[in-house]
Every structure is written in structure tokens, then in C-alpha cells.
Enzyme design. Structure first.
Site, short mmCIF file in Angstrom:
data_model
loop_
_atom_site.label_atom_id
_atom_site.label_comp_id
_atom_site.label_asym_id
_atom_site.label_seq_id
_atom_site.Cartn_x
_atom_site.Cartn_y
_atom_site.Cartn_z
N SER A 37 8.71 -0.68 0.08
CA SER A 37 7.47 -0.62 0.86
C SER A 37 6.37 -1.35 0.12
O SER A 37 6.42 -1.51 -1.11
CB SER A 37 7.09 0.85 1.05
OG SER A 37 5.77 0.99 1.50
N TYR B 81 4.54 9.54 -1.64
CA TYR B 81 5.30 8.46 -1.00
C TYR B 81 5.30 7.21 -1.88
O TYR B 81 6.35 6.59 -2.11
CB TYR B 81 4.70 8.16 0.37
CG TYR B 81 5.48 7.14 1.16
CD1 TYR B 81 6.60 7.51 1.89
CD2 TYR B 81 5.09 5.80 1.18
CE1 TYR B 81 7.32 6.58 2.62
CE2 TYR B 81 5.80 4.87 1.91
CZ TYR B 81 6.91 5.27 2.63
OH TYR B 81 7.63 4.33 3.34
#
Length: 320
Positions: A177, A190
Site C-alpha cells: 500500500s 494499518y
């Protein structure tokens, strides 16, 4: 041979190889690198029940690959299986697997080896998000983020990498990501899990290279927000530089990167510059740039998923 001559020879070899590598890279920016044939390759995709995982499965189905679909949701995974068959897959196998559980990963991996064969392309795509500020996030949810977004990569590599080494053939794909490249307000757990996944995948790229295992390739993917449902309500203040991405566009780029054996794929391209700026700008300037781009507020409109299975599932990795 004297030490000075040996040192000179090593330097010249290094410079020659480096120049060749740069020229090769420049050449492939002008002329697309030949795409490898993945027909008949056994492709395992985690989180295949929806989102990027499902779209990746459909694309590999059209390329003639043998599909192994892993998801915690049996129902959505079976739907992906049916869609893959309709897309042209002649061999597709769906397995229910909670990738956050090491023992389950190993158990299902053994099933795959016996029933399908040696996985040659492993795509770690499964992911979850809590979307809470650090002090508001329960411990068990932070642990779950690490279990799904990072630790699952360890267990799948342990399960399938030995056969790739034995066969001198394989491709390891990490869907990380942009949150694995820079910290994001409201995504502490995250980001940590995606940084870990990125670092692990990169270290394995280096480890296989150092061990001269040239038949094993690595591709690390870092996308910004994708319109799939994982980050409902999140917005961008800089749609030109940091647009919210269309799923089909992202999957096409991922497939191209795999077929051309590209090591890194950042989407959009501005992320390459952002990583450089992060490294060279003074911290105050860097924070001003981040504020100007609106990255402090990207999670302000996040809509927490209330469905019971949202934090159980690992069927999407549609994250920044």
C-alpha cells in the site's frame, strides 16, 4: 593477482554491470519488456472473494492460468470461482482459509500441494482495515491487522517458497500500500502492518538475489485509495496528483508488472516522487507538503463497516 589489481577488476566489473543495468532499464522505458507466458502456471491469490483479489483471478483466468482461490468467506469465494470459469478458466480451485491463522494456512497449503500441485505465482492480497485512531483502536483489532496484512505473508512464503526454490521457478507478489511507504493520520496499525509487509517482501527479494536464485521473481505493489469498498468515505484533496483509483486500472497495472517481472509498482506515479521528497526534505517542509496535499484528512470521512464479517474477512486489499 595483487590485491590492488583484484580490487580494480572488481570495480570495473561492478561499473560495467551497473551501466548495463541502467541502459537496460532505459531501453525498457522506451520499448515495453516482453510479457511472460503464465498459461498453466498455478496462481494462488489470497483474499480472492472480492475486490482486487477477484479481479486478479478473472484476469489470470483469461491468461490460461490454473487458479487457487483463498478466502475466509466460502460464499464469495465460490462466486469468484464461478466467475473465473465463465471467464475461461479450465482449472480453478476454491479453498476456505483464514489467512490470519498460521495453522490453517499450513493445513490448506498442504491440501493445495496434494490436490493441485506446486504454486508458482503467490499473490498475497488479503487485507483488512480498522480505520481508528491509535488510542481508540482495541488491541485485538490491531493484532488482527498484523495477522492478516503481514503475518499471513510469512506463513504463505514458508508454505510455498521451498517448492519454488526446488523448481528454480516462482513469482512472489506482495500487495502492500501507499500506507506502507508513508505514515497516514488515522491508520497507525494499518500503516505498521503494510510497512512490515513491504519490508518483508523486499528483504526476500534481496535474500533470493543474494542466494543467486534468479528463477524467483518479486513484485511489490503500493496503490493509493481504490474504489472497491474497503475505504468507503475517504477522499483525496489532490485528485490530480493522488487520484482515487479505478479497480480495473489497478489490476491491469498489477498484471502488467507481474508479466514483465517488475520489482516495484507504485500507483499513481506521484508516489515515486513522494518517497524521494520524504527522504530529502526537512521534516517541517515535508509535513507542510503532506498538509497541502490533504493527507492529514484522508480518513476524516471514513465509514466504518458495521457488518459482523468485515473484520473477520480478508477478502479485500483495496487500501492506500
Amino acid at each position: 593477482m595483487s590485491s590492488s589489481l583484484k580490487g580494480t577488476k572488481e570495480l570495473l566489473v561492478f561499473l560495467g554491470k551497473s551501466l548495463f543495468g541502467v541502459l537496460e532499464a532505459l531501453l525498457f522505458t522506451l520499448i515495453p519488456k516482453p510479457r511472460k507466458n503464465v498459461a498453466g502456471e498455478i496462481v494462488l491469490i489470497t483474499g480472492s472473494g472480492s475486490g482486487l483479489g477477484r479481479l486478479l483471478a478473472l484476469h489470470f483466468a483469461r491468461l490460461g492460468s490454473v487458479l487457487v482461490l483463498w478466502d475466509v468467506s466460502t460464499e464469495t469465494n465460490e462466486e469468484t470461482l464461478r466467475m473465473a470459469q465463465e471467464a475461461g478458466a479450465t482449472r480453478v480451485h476454491a479453498y476456505t482459509c483464514d489467512c490470519s491463522r498460521k495453522e490453517e494456512v499450513y493445513k490448506v497449503a498442504d491440501q493445495v500441494k496434494k490436490e493441485v500441485g506446486d504454486v508458482s505465482i503467490l499473490i498475497n492480497n488479503a487485507g483488512i482495515v480498522t480505520g481508528k485512531k491509535f488510542l481508540d483502536c482495541p488491541d485485538e483489532l490491531m493484532e488482527k491487522s498484523f495477522d492478516v496484512n503481514f503475518k499471513a505473508h510469512l506463513w504463505t512464503y514458508k508454505a510455498f517458497l521451498p517448492a519454488m526454490i526446488a523448481n528454480s521457478h516462482g513469482h512472489l507478489v506482495c500487495i502492500s500500500s501507499s500506507a506502507g511507504l508513508v505514515g497516514v493520520n488515522g491508520l497507525s496499525d494499518y500503516c505498521a502492518s503494510k510497512f512490515a509487509a513491504y519490508g518483508f517482501a523486499e528483504s526476500m527479494l534481496i535474500e533470493t538475489f543474494a542466494q543467486k536464485r534468479r528463477g524467483i521473481k518479486t513484485t511489490i505493489v503500493c496503490p493509493f485509495f481504490i474504489k472497491t469498498g474497503m475505504f468507503v468515505g475517504c477522499t483525496t484533496s489532490s485528485p490530480t496528483l493522488l487520484p482515487i483509483l479505478e479497480p480495473e486500472y489497478v489490476v491491469k497495472k498489477i498484471i502488467d508488472a507481474i508479466l514483465q517481472e517488475q520489482a516495484y509498482l507504485y500507483l499513481p506515479k506521484f508516489l515515486y516522487l513522494m518517497v524521494i521528497l520524504k527522504s530529502i526534505l526537512p521534516i517541517k517542509t515535508g509535513l507542510l507538503v503532506a498538509e497541502y496535499l490533504g493527507t492529514f484528512k484522508v480518513m476524516d470521512g471514513f465509514v466504518e463497516q458495521k457488518k459482523k464479517d468485515q473484520l473477520k474477512t480478508n477478502s479485500v486489499s483495496d487500501a492506500i
